[in-house]
Design an enzyme around this catalytic site. Structure first.
Site, PDB file in Angstrom:
ATOM      1  N   ASN A 199      -6.813   6.577  -6.243  1.00 30.00           N
ATOM      2  CA  ASN A 199      -5.469   6.032  -6.436  1.00 30.00           C
ATOM      3  C   ASN A 199      -5.370   5.289  -7.767  1.00 30.00           C
ATOM      4  O   ASN A 199      -4.390   5.411  -8.502  1.00 30.00           O
ATOM      5  CB  ASN A 199      -5.113   5.069  -5.310  1.00 30.00           C
ATOM      6  N   GLY A 230      -2.766  -2.703  -4.302  1.00 26.57           N
ATOM      7  CA  GLY A 230      -3.927  -3.215  -5.037  1.00 26.57           C
ATOM      8  C   GLY A 230      -4.555  -2.164  -5.924  1.00 26.57           C
ATOM      9  O   GLY A 230      -5.004  -2.463  -7.045  1.00 26.57           O
ATOM     10  N   ASP A 231      -4.587  -0.915  -5.438  1.00 25.05           N
ATOM     11  CA  ASP A 231      -5.122   0.183  -6.250  1.00 25.05           C
ATOM     12  C   ASP A 231      -4.239   0.395  -7.481  1.00 25.05           C
ATOM     13  O   ASP A 231      -4.729   0.668  -8.576  1.00 25.05           O
ATOM     14  CB  ASP A 231      -5.171   1.474  -5.439  1.00 25.05           C
ATOM     15  N   ALA A 232      -2.921   0.295  -7.273  1.00 23.73           N
ATOM     16  CA  ALA A 232      -1.977   0.474  -8.378  1.00 23.73           C
ATOM     17  C   ALA A 232      -2.136  -0.643  -9.404  1.00 23.73           C
ATOM     18  O   ALA A 232      -2.139  -0.393 -10.624  1.00 23.73           O
ATOM     19  CB  ALA A 232      -0.543   0.507  -7.854  1.00 23.73           C
TER      20      ALA A 232
END
Length: 350
Positions: free
Chosen positions: A68, A300-302
Site C-alpha cells: 500500500n 497509516g500506509d498512505a
C-alpha cells in the site's frame, strides 16, 4: 538530496490480496475479532475469507501494508521510481495483484512459491473501524535467496532508499538485516514502519536487531505504546513525545545522519523526534469533514507513502510530514488503502 535515478525506492514486506467488506458485530464475534485490530489468522479464522467473498459485498484490493505504501509513493513519484519485493503463490490471486499494481505504475518482483497460495487479508469494516485478519501463506515464505538472487540484488544496489514494513519481521528478518547493512555501509536511507502492536511485543528480537540501521522509524500511538511496554521504557505508554525521543536516540550504526522517529495519532498531531535534539515537534492534522471519510483502512500506509515520496524527492522534513498527511487525507476518502484517479498533485497545506 533528491534521488533522480530509476527505482530509487525499494520496498519489502508481505503482498496480500485484501478481501474487504462492511461487516457486522456478529461477524466479529463469530471469529473472535476486535473491531479495530490486526492479527495473524489461526486455523479457526480460515473460513472468514470465503465467508466474506460469498456472503458480503467484498472488494478485492492489492494489499499488504508496505505494498500500500509503495503504491502511495508511486502515486506521487515519477514512473519507474518504486520497486516492491515479497512472496506470492502461482495462482489467480497473484495475477490480480500484478494487474492492480501495474495500473498504478508500481514495479513488483515477487518470489513465486509453487506450493503455497497467495496470502490474503480479511478486512471487516464496522463504522470507521477495521479488523484485519491475515493469512500470510506464500508471503510467509519470502527468503534471503530471493533478495540476493542475480535478478534482484542489483535492484537493491541501485536503490537509495529502503522501506520495510513491520509485518516482515514475522517472515524473513535476515532480508531486513541485509537491507539495513547495505544502507549503513553505503550511506543510504533505511526506513522501518513498526506496523502493528504485536510486532513490538512478540517480534522484539528481530525488531531490535534492525534498530541500529533505522534512519527513520514510523509507527502510530498504539504501536508506540506497545514498544514502550515491551521495552520497559522509563516513560508512560501515553507519553508519545517521550517514546518518540527514546526511539530517535537508540544506538545507530550510520552516525552520519541523525535518526528521525515519526509517530502518527490519527486525527491528533503527528509527533516527530530527531536524534540528539531535545525539541519534539508536533504537526497538526488538517481535519476533513466526517461525511467525506469513507474508510480509514490503510491511512497509516498512505501517510508513509507520502512521507517516503518526500524523502526520495529530497524535500525538507516538514514537507515530508505534510505530504504524508496529504496522501492519508486522500486515501481515507476512498474505499480501502486506495488513491483517487485521475491523479491529484500534492499541494502544500499552508
Amino acid at each position: 538530496m533528491a534521488a533522480n535515478k530509476e527505482f530509487a525506492l525499494l520496498c519489502l514486506e508481505n503482498p496480500l490480496l485484501d478481501i474487504q467488506a462492511v461487516g457486522t458485530e456478529d461477524l466479529l464475534k463469530k471469529y473472535n475479532l476486535k473491531a479495530n485490530d490486526a492479527i495473524l489468522a489461526q486455523p479457526e479464522h480460515m473460513p472468514i475469507y470465503e465467508e466474506l467473498l460469498n456472503n458480503y459485498d467484498a472488494k478485492l484490493i492489492a494489499g499488504g501494508a508496505a505494498q500500500n505504501t509503495a503504491r502511495g509513493a508511486s502515486y506521487i513519484l515519477p514512473p519507474n521510481s518504486v520497486v516492491y519485493l515479497g512472496g506470492v503463490g502461482n495462482d489467480k490471486y497473484a495475477d490480480i495483484l500484478r494487474d492492480a499494481v501495474k495500473q498504478v505504475g508500481l514495479r513488483v518482483e515477487y518470489r513465486v512459491d509453487p506450493n503455497v497460495g497467495t496470502g490474503k487479508c480479511g478486512v471487516v469494516i464496522t463504522g470507521h473501524n477495521r479488523s484485519l485478519c491475515t493469512d500470510l501463506a506464500a508471503a510467509n515464505h519470502y527468503d534471503l535467496d530471493h533478495l540476493k538472487s542475480p535478478s534482484i540484488w542489483p535492484l537493491v544496489k541501485n536503490a537509495q532508499f529502503y522501506y520495510v514494513g513491520g509485518y516482515h519481521f514475522t517472515v524473513c528478518p535476515p532480508a531486513i538485516q541485509a537491507l539495513g547493512e547495505e544502507a549503513a555501509a553505503n550511506d543510504k536511507t533505511f526506513i522501518v514502519n513498526i506496523s502493528a502492536p504485536f510486532i513490538a511485543e512478540f517480534f522484539k528480537a528481530p525488531l531490535d536487531a534492525s534498530s541500529q540501521y533505522w534512519d527513520y522509524v514510523i509507527c502510530n500511538e498504539s504501536e508506540a505504546a506497545a514498544y514502550a511496554r515491551s521495552h520497559d521504557l522509563p516513560v508512560a505508554e501515553t507519553d508519545v513525545a517521550g517514546i518518540a525521543k527514546a526511539l530517535a536516540n537508540l544506538p545507530k550504526a550510520n552516525t552520519k545522519k541523525p535518526r528521525v522517529a515519526v509517530i502518527t495519532q490519527g486525527t491528533l498531531p503527528t509527533v516527530v523526534a530527531i536524534q540528539g535534539q531535545d525539541e519534539v515537534k508536533q504537526y497538526p492534522v488538517h481535519a476533513i469533514d466526517a461525511s467525506k471519510i469513507n474508510d480509514t483502512n490503510g491511512a497509516g500506509d498512505a501517510f508513509a507513502g507520502g512521507f517516503v515520496a518526500g524523502l526520495v524527492q529530497g524535500k525538507p522534513l516538514d514537507t515530508c510530514i505534510d505530504m504524508g498527511q496529504w496522501l492519508a487525507r486522500l486515501s481515507i476518502q476512498e474505499l480501502g488503502p486506495s488513491y483517487p484517479f485521475p491523479k491529484q498533485t500534492y499541494q502544500p497545506s499552508s
